[in-house]
Structure formats: structure tokens, C-alpha cells
Design an enzyme around this catalytic site. Sequence first.
Site, short mmCIF file in Angstrom:
data_model
loop_
_atom_site.label_atom_id
_atom_site.label_comp_id
_atom_site.label_asym_id
_atom_site.label_seq_id
_atom_site.Cartn_x
_atom_site.Cartn_y
_atom_site.Cartn_z
CG ASP A 52 37.12 63.53 42.01
OD1 ASP A 52 37.85 63.55 40.80
OD2 ASP A 52 35.93 64.24 41.67
CB ALA A 53 37.80 58.00 41.09
#
Length: 149
Positions: free
Chosen positions: A26-27
Site C-alpha cells: 500500500d502507500a
Amino acid sequence: MPTKMHSCSDSPVKTYQFRICYEDTDAGGIVYHAKYLGIAERARTESIRQLGGSVAELYRTHGLILVVRKMEIQYRQPLFLDDVVNVKTCLISVLKASCWLSQIFTKANERVTEIKLQLVCLKKRNYVPSPFPDNWKKIFAALSETQTS
């Protein structure tokens, strides 16, 4: 389905090694929870392939497919970009048309995730449970924790 997570001992089982790539995170650089399912699928497929089985051949030769019926996941620690992960796949039990598998994810010999799942063998034409072909008995025996060779 048993609720206690399985311990997938150190007996001979097939292990799949995987490096975490950017697309898996994810980020924040942490592996997205759903990506574990894809990694587990690859580990199961490769373990079966290493033992002489093929999910594609199961379909072509016998008209059978494997589907996940139930799954339990326990996340213990996160995985991060560029981590190298080992996934051990062990047979817990097998019936005529279904089996339970345990998949243990480890990083640097530390358990980070555990998956327990039930696979069901179905006839593709009508999605009715069908017994595993006889040649799959050796695959299950090799994945079994009681194997001694």
C-alpha cells in the site's frame, strides 16, 4: 472448520519463496492484506506442481477444478517492500473431495502470517463435489506432516 491455527511443523513440506514487490504494498510500503491470498495461491500451485500435479491438468484430463471453500487468516506481523518470504504448505487432512491445508508465512524464520483453508474438488460442468483423482494421493502424502522421507 477448526478455529485453532495449525502449527505446520518442520517435517518435510514444500516451501515457496517470494520477494515482496512494489505492487504488493500500500502507500505505506506495507503488504496489502488481500495480497496474502495471491501469494498463498502461488505457493499452493507451486507446491502441487513440484509434487507432480497440475491444476491445469486436473481440468484438462479430469474436468475438475479446485475452489477455496473456507479460509481463516491470522496476521501476526506486517510484511514490507523487498522482504523475502517463505510460505510452507502442509496438509492438515483430506477427504474424498476436499482437503484442509495450512500455509505458514515466515520472514527470517519468524512466523508472520498463518492461513488455514479448505479446498474442494468440483466437476467443472456442474460444480458438484467429485473425488480427487487417484494420482493426487501421492501429492497429499508428500504434503502431509507425517511424511518421513
